[in-house]
Scaffold this active site. Structure first.
Site, short mmCIF file in Angstrom:
data_model
loop_
_atom_site.label_atom_id
_atom_site.label_comp_id
_atom_site.label_asym_id
_atom_site.label_seq_id
_atom_site.Cartn_x
_atom_site.Cartn_y
_atom_site.Cartn_z
N HIS A 127 19.18 27.59 -14.81
CA HIS A 127 17.87 28.09 -15.21
C HIS A 127 17.33 29.19 -14.30
O HIS A 127 16.24 29.68 -14.51
CB HIS A 127 16.87 26.93 -15.25
N ASP B 243 14.01 19.70 -11.80
CA ASP B 243 15.32 19.99 -12.39
C ASP B 243 15.82 21.30 -11.78
O ASP B 243 15.50 22.39 -12.26
CB ASP B 243 15.22 20.10 -13.91
N GLY C 101 15.25 22.70 -21.30
CA GLY C 101 14.87 22.09 -22.56
C GLY C 101 13.55 21.34 -22.42
O GLY C 101 12.67 21.42 -23.29
N ILE D 5 18.67 30.33 -18.75
CA ILE D 5 17.93 29.82 -19.92
C ILE D 5 16.79 28.90 -19.46
O ILE D 5 16.80 28.41 -18.33
CB ILE D 5 18.86 29.08 -20.90
#
Ligand SMILES: CCCCCCC[C@@H](O)CC(=O)SCCNC(=O)CCNC(=O)[C@H](O)C(C)(C)COP(=O)(O)OP(=O)(O)OC[C@H]1O[C@@H](n2cnc3c(N)ncnc32)[C@H](O)[C@@H]1OP(=O)(O)O
Length: 896
Positions: A803, A798, A821, A818
């Site tokens: 990120h 990903d 998830g 961040i």
């Protein structure tokens, strides 16, 4: 069709062609047989210096590679544009195409912007394009053929922080081009604008490197060539393009609202009452949403408006203007005087600026509303902006509202327009608007806010025959205002733009016979200006109303915005690809409405990423022991845990949450941007994840294939759209099903219209509610995520820059990158797997954002039938990050 578009015997002039985009255009045109005039001043990015080498090097390269003549020219577009065209005539006997590409940047926040920085940028981009086009125009007319491509920028269309000058110049080019297109039409002169985002000296300083690498100038050139070919009929259009993505962008005008136009009930309160209808983009019985290239049919609208009963005044009264100080330029007569009277009626004190006679209007207002209600100011808006602001400060001690209204017209067909006529109109409209905004800005910053309303024109929005100067100036005001709105937001400075339709001394010459005397009175416009300067409007709307463009007149009020076609993507684009895919490129059925440079750029890059990944997803997902170790490390495994990190360990294994990895590589079998409106990858968050493992332990290497399809598309009240994809992953060699995933994507700011909503059945475990019990957990454990966790985890597939890249995180409205998830899911899955054993179903909702380095606490409660409910809490942020979460143990057995 595969035939190459040839430019044999055509002569192409390209400014700023010593490097970047211009150089690539030059090479591409020459490759296809054109003689190119490579113009480059050889200046630095800031516009200083002079160095002939850049143009010479490109000319030598052309001659060497394509064995065709090219000519270097070193003139500045501002000083000797005619000389550039003359080079074409002297060397090749004609000129067929001009590409206005040269540009400079002088970025600075508006608070610090110097007049010279504003003027020089406008000079090179806008005045330079004017001068070069002007020099080529007579040749184009004579030979009944010409092609012009003007280079705009997202900063021009949407505004961009720190680029007030550049936004103005670039948007000015749009109004200018629209006018030239109209004037050139009958002589087969096509004029278009491109809005590229490309790697160049200019963008290198402002775009992060990983994004830059996709922005090759080679991806822009095919559009320029296609637009300039003799077989291409496209004109008067704007195209946004980057990295292999090509789309058209056009104006979209709301159906708006009609009011009874009589001044008794056409008030700011009446407009406030119907605000939502003004900015509503659905068809109405009296008017449709449109994509115009000219102003509204005001005659038809006023005829309908006049039939209406008196307007409702709603329940809200406007009180916020009492005691406010409003400067109106050009307020001696016409619209300006009408605005001043309207503000005074609401208790504001007005500075009546007019270079001819401000006194009569000021006296009239004083008679009506008292001695202190108005003051006359006779300064020149072009040269005395500071003095005008000082008049307000001297008399009233402050300024709350600035209305830039002063203007003149010098209409003339482009072929006859003189440089003086061009410049004076730019000065009175654009330079003065800039100057006054610049002079009032520090006052507003000190006071904690203010309102600016700038006057544009439908000629600026759509272009107008005989008004190249006026259209350019009024469009430039639009670009300037959009940047000011962005820069002013934090300081509570609101900036809006209105294109009024009213009959005044200035417009008398341009109204048709039919319209004259049909009473398009300024009083049908002024209440709108008044409303835009009230606190009541933003209060009613629930957020600041700023950076918006409105068209108003004859009792009708509407809003105008950009609409972008879905566009096409090619990883190896060519002019022929564009020609053959043109219908799709200009198909607006799945359009978006970008509102900012970031918004626009990110969604373009996302389209390209999707296309790239979609091409890749047709391939297999192959993984090896190396990928297994990388995944385990990404979840925080250490070298102390050899079974996760060492392929020769007898118990070597991949953690079971690896079941969520292969589907990511095929995610683009679901075209999210076509399922919802206003899709923007930057605002996509992973909302929920469910997965089922059909085989465990999971093999530590393999070749897999995933097929995905949307199973639900939902709208969350216009605030967000949700797409749920279902993904089946199979072993590509045996066709055995390994995993099934349901991934929920929460796309902030997107909208799923009714017609696109889907609600197919979902996996039972995925939709079962699992509320965390209030009882003491059966198991709890703390985990500290690593500051580098996202940097490692992303290597499992990903690569979403959200990120890792601080710039992208900021664009997505997060203070820093961040955590994925699915990484939080994996980290949690690991401790639960180690505690409870093998599971085959697993689901979570991501309720809050985790930042790399955060400390987490996982709590778990054993339920009957081998279900374990769990919850993950962020100890640093003090909120729950995984909720409504559970797993199902294999065989219903728990290791408790
Ligand atoms: C396959 C190829 C593609 C690959 C893509 C890869 C993407 C990844 O790289 C991206 C990531 O990993 S992002 C990181 C992980 N995710 C997060 O951090 C999101 C955290 N959650 C939030 O911030 C909020 O819950 C938030 C913002 C999601 C919602 O909060 P609010 O706006 O406050 O929502 P709220 O008002 O509470 O509810 C509105 C309606 O939305 C539903 N909802 C809420 N949270 C949801 C969620 N997490 N998932 C799904 N739906 C959710 C609510 O039920 C409510 O619906 P309704 O109105 O129908 O009741």
């Amino acid at each position: 069709m595969t035939e190459d578009l040839s430019f044999k015997n055509r002569v192409v002039v390209i400014t700023g062609a010593g490097g970047g985009l211009g150089r690539v255009y030059a090479l591409e045109f020459a490759k296809r047989g054109a003689n190119v005039v490579v113009n480059d001043l050889g200046g630095s990015l800031g516009g200083q210096g002079h160095n002939a080498r850049a143009a010479d090097v490109v000319v030598a390269e052309i001659k060497d590679r394509f064995k065709i003549e090219a000519a270097a020219n070193y003139d500045s577009v501002t000083d000797n544009a005619a000389g550039i065209v003359q080079t074409a005539i002297d060397r090749f006997g004609r000129v067929d195409v001009i590409i206005n590409n040269a540009g400079i940047l002088r970025d600075s926040s508006f608070a610090k912007m110097q007049d010279a920085a504003f003027e020089s940028v406008v000079d090179v981009h806008l005045n330079g394009a004017y001068k070069l086009s002007k020099a080529a125009w007579p040749y184009f007319r004579r030979q009944n053929f010409g092609r012009v491509v003007n280079t705009c920028s997202p900063a021009g269309l949407y505004g961009n922080f720190g680029q007030a000058n550049y936004s103005a110049a670039k948007m000015g080019l749009v109004g200018f081009s629209e006018t030239l297109a109209k004037e050139g039409y009958k002589n087969n002169i096509n004029v278009n604008c491109i809005v590229p985002l490309a790697r160049s000296r200019m963008t290198e300083s402002i775009i992060p490197p990983h994004i830059l690498k996709n922005l090759a100038p080679e991806k822009i050139a095919p559009m320029v060539l296609y637009l300039c070919h003799e077989s291409t009929k496209v004109t008067n259009s704007i195209f946004e393009l980057a990295a292999g993505f090509y789309s058209q962008i056009r104006w979209e005008r709301s159906s708006g609202q009609i009011f009874n136009p009589s001044p008794e009930s056409f008030t700011a309160e009446a407009i406030l009452d119907k605000w939502s209808s003004i900015v509503d983009y659905t068809d109405k019985p009296f008017n449709k949403v449109s994509h115009p290239i000219q102003l509204s049919d005001y005659n038809a609208l006023i005829a309908k408006a006049r039939q209406l009963p008196a307007n409702s005044q709603g329940s809200g009264r406007i009180e916020s203007l009492k005691g406010k100080v409003v400067i109106v330029t050009g307020a001696g007569a016409g619209l300006g005087k009408s605005h001043a009277l309207s503000f005074a009626k609401y208790g504001a004190k007005v500075v009546i600026n007019d270079i001819r006679d401000p006194y009569t209007a000021a006296t009239e207002i004083q008679k009506l509303y008292g001695e202190d209600s108005a003051v006359a100011d006779k300064h020149d808006v072009v040269t005395q902006a500071q003095e005008i602001i000082e008049t307000a400060i001297k008399h009233y001690g402050k300024v709350d509202v600035l209305i830039n209204n002063a203007g003149i017209l010098r209409d003339r067909s482009f072929v006859k327009m003189t440089d003086e006529e061009w410049l004076i109109v730019l000065k009175v409209h654009l330079y003065s608007t800039y100057g006054l905004c610049n002079a009032v800005w520090p006052v507003f910053l000190k006071q904690g806010g203010g309102y600016i309303i700038n006057t544009t024109s439908t000629s600026g929005i759509y272009g107008n025959f005989g008004q190249a100067n006026y259209a350019a100036a009024k469009a430039a005001i639009l670009g300037l205002s959009k940047t000011l709105a962005l820069e002013g937001l934090k300081a509570n400075i609101k900036v809006n733009i209105v294109a009024p339709h009213a009959e005044t001394a200035m417009t008398k010459t341009i109204f048709s016979e039919k319209e004259l005397g049909s009473h398009f009175d300024p009083s049908q416009v002024s209440p709108f200006f008044v409303l835009l300067a009230t606190d009541e409007l933003s209060k009613k709307v629930g957020k600041p109303v700023t950076g918006q463009l409105f068209e108003v007149g004859g009792g009708w009020c509407g809003q105008t915005r950009w609409q972008r076609s879905k566009g096409v993507v090619s990883l190896q684009p060519s002019p022929e690809f564009l020609r053959d895919n043109w219908k799709n490129l200009v198909d607006f059925r799945q359009s978006t409405h970008p509102t900012s440079t970031q918004d626009s750029s990110m969604s373009i890059l996302q389209s390209v990423t999707q296309a790239t990944e979609s091409a890749a997803s047709k391939a297999l997902f192959k993984y090896s022991e190396r990928d297994v170790i990388l995944y385990n490390l990404g979840l925080g495994c250490t070298s102390q845990e050899l079974k996760y990190c060492y392929e020769n360990d007898p118990n070597f294994q991949v953690l079971p949450t690896f079941g969520v990895i292969p589907f990511m590589s095929s995610g683009n079998s679901i075209k999210m941007d076509s399922l919802v409106e206003n899709f923007n990858y930057a605002f996509l968050l992973h909302g929920e994840q469910y997965f089922k493992l059909n085989k465990f332990p999971i093999p530590t290497k393999g070749k897999l294939k995933t097929i995905g399809k949307p199973i639900q598309v939902l709208d969350k009240g216009g605030k967000a759209a949700v797409i749920i994809g279902g993904y089946q992953t199979i072993n590509a060699e045996t066709n055995e099903t390994l995993f099934y995933n349901e991934a929920t994507f929460f796309i902030r700011g997107a909208h799923a219209p009714k017609a696109k909503q889907i609600k197919n059945a979902r996996a039972k475990f995925a939709v079962q509610p699992f509320k965390a019990p209030e009882t003491k957990p059966d198991f709890e454990i703390e985990i500290t995520t690593d500051i580098n966790q996202a940097a490692i985890y992303r290597l499992s597939g990903d690569f979403n820059p959200l990120h890792i890249d601080p710039t992208v995180a900021k664009m997505s409205k997060f203070p820093r990158p961040i955590l994925h998830g699915l990484c939080t899911l994996g980290v949690t899955g690991k401790v639960l797997y180690e505690k409870f054993g093998q599971f085959d179903e697993f689901k979570v909702r991501f309720t809050n954002v985790v930042y790399p380095g955060d400390r987490l606490k996982v709590k778990a409660w054993k339920q009957p039938n081998g279900v374990v409910i769990f919850q993950t809490f962020d100890l640093d942020k003090n909120y729950v990050v995984l909720d409504n979460a559970a797993l199902k143990l294999v065989g219903g057995k728990a290791n408790l």
